[in-house]
Design a protein around this motif. Sequence first.
Motif, PDB file in Angstrom:
ATOM      1  N   ILE A 180      16.628  39.412 -19.520  1.00  0.00           N
ATOM      2  CA  ILE A 180      16.485  38.212 -20.339  1.00  0.00           C
ATOM      3  C   ILE A 180      17.868  37.686 -20.708  1.00  0.00           C
ATOM      4  O   ILE A 180      18.663  38.371 -21.344  1.00  0.00           O
ATOM      5  CB  ILE A 180      15.685  38.519 -21.625  1.00  0.00           C
ATOM      6  CG1 ILE A 180      14.326  39.128 -21.268  1.00  0.00           C
ATOM      7  CG2 ILE A 180      15.506  37.247 -22.457  1.00  0.00           C
ATOM      8  CD1 ILE A 180      13.589  39.721 -22.451  1.00  0.00           C
ATOM      9  N   GLY A 182      19.182  34.268 -22.455  1.00  0.00           N
ATOM     10  CA  GLY A 182      18.790  33.008 -23.063  1.00  0.00           C
ATOM     11  C   GLY A 182      17.319  32.753 -22.810  1.00  0.00           C
ATOM     12  O   GLY A 182      16.475  33.605 -23.079  1.00  0.00           O
ATOM     13  N   ALA A 183      17.015  31.583 -22.272  1.00  0.00           N
ATOM     14  CA  ALA A 183      15.623  31.233 -21.981  1.00  0.00           C
ATOM     15  C   ALA A 183      15.177  31.725 -20.611  1.00  0.00           C
ATOM     16  O   ALA A 183      14.003  31.602 -20.252  1.00  0.00           O
ATOM     17  CB  ALA A 183      15.445  29.714 -22.056  1.00  0.00           C
ATOM     18  N   GLU A 184      16.101  32.295 -19.835  1.00  0.00           N
ATOM     19  CA  GLU A 184      15.779  32.759 -18.487  1.00  0.00           C
ATOM     20  C   GLU A 184      15.262  34.198 -18.487  1.00  0.00           C
ATOM     21  O   GLU A 184      15.797  35.062 -19.183  1.00  0.00           O
ATOM     22  CB  GLU A 184      17.016  32.685 -17.591  1.00  0.00           C
ATOM     23  CG  GLU A 184      17.539  31.288 -17.360  1.00  0.00           C
ATOM     24  CD  GLU A 184      16.672  30.493 -16.399  1.00  0.00           C
ATOM     25  OE1 GLU A 184      15.824  31.121 -15.719  1.00  0.00           O
ATOM     26  OE2 GLU A 184      16.847  29.270 -16.326  1.00  0.00           O
ATOM     27  N   LYS A 185      14.231  34.445 -17.696  1.00  0.00           N
ATOM     28  CA  LYS A 185      13.693  35.794 -17.519  1.00  0.00           C
ATOM     29  C   LYS A 185      13.643  36.091 -16.026  1.00  0.00           C
ATOM     30  O   LYS A 185      13.064  35.324 -15.259  1.00  0.00           O
ATOM     31  CB  LYS A 185      12.301  35.914 -18.128  1.00  0.00           C
ATOM     32  CG  LYS A 185      12.285  35.798 -19.646  1.00  0.00           C
ATOM     33  CD  LYS A 185      10.893  36.037 -20.197  1.00  0.00           C
ATOM     34  CE  LYS A 185      10.897  35.960 -21.726  1.00  0.00           C
ATOM     35  NZ  LYS A 185       9.539  36.221 -22.282  1.00  0.00           N
TER      36      LYS A 185
END
Length: 256
Positions: A180, A182-185
């Motif tokens: 993970i 930030g907003a990225e997974k």
Amino acid sequence: MHRTAVRRTAIAASALSLTLVLSACGKDDSPAKDESKDKTASSAPAADSEGKALSQAELDKLALAKGDVEQHEISKATKADLAGTDGASTDKAECAPLADVMVARGTAKPSATSVVKIMAVPEAPAEDASPEEKAEAGLSALGATITIDALSSYEGKGAEEAIAAVKKAGADCAGGFTMITGAEKTKITKVETGSYTGGDEAVAYTFAMDLGGESSTGHLVAVRKGGTVAAFYSMSLAGKAEQPKAVIDAQLKKLG
């Protein structure tokens, strides 16, 4: 590879901006010899083996630099390159040491860390190459292996503990985990034991990743030399990276 997958690959591998990664891929000439390399190498201290951590300045001298590895572009990572790495995490606490290597963040609590970016540079096509051959060479350059090399120095038994943590995380997270940033997974679907021998002790893994429906392969290698750990994570914008053995060997040689 779709643009979204490329972007996720860059984030998962090293937290480098996509702009910087693509800029590196655009270079088609071999690295020039660094005229200061010999002087720097001769004045750099060897990796400490008696429990005393190296200073930031000493560690920086031991990091790979331009001209140290043939057919590779090497540059020091900037603060902008590494922005956001402090907030990178995983969905499983036991996998955190693997994430530390992926984002060039020293595992455990190093006294200092020095990070460089390295990209394999394919041979340029011949001057009389056909348009098709030149296009193929361009695609090859985009698919070259990109590596982040993070040197970390530790007090006492810290380096041994850092390697032990990476080994344990590799075993505990064999079934995969989610990175993970930030907003990225990014889903790492499998962590398999790899092979590398060198230094005082070493550990290697191959990562299988699912990037929005597209598969990708990354390589992680961590090597201890005395109180210093050299941790490498490699990726490719084409999805399949190679373990950068020449880079790792060169870094160990520089550690003394």
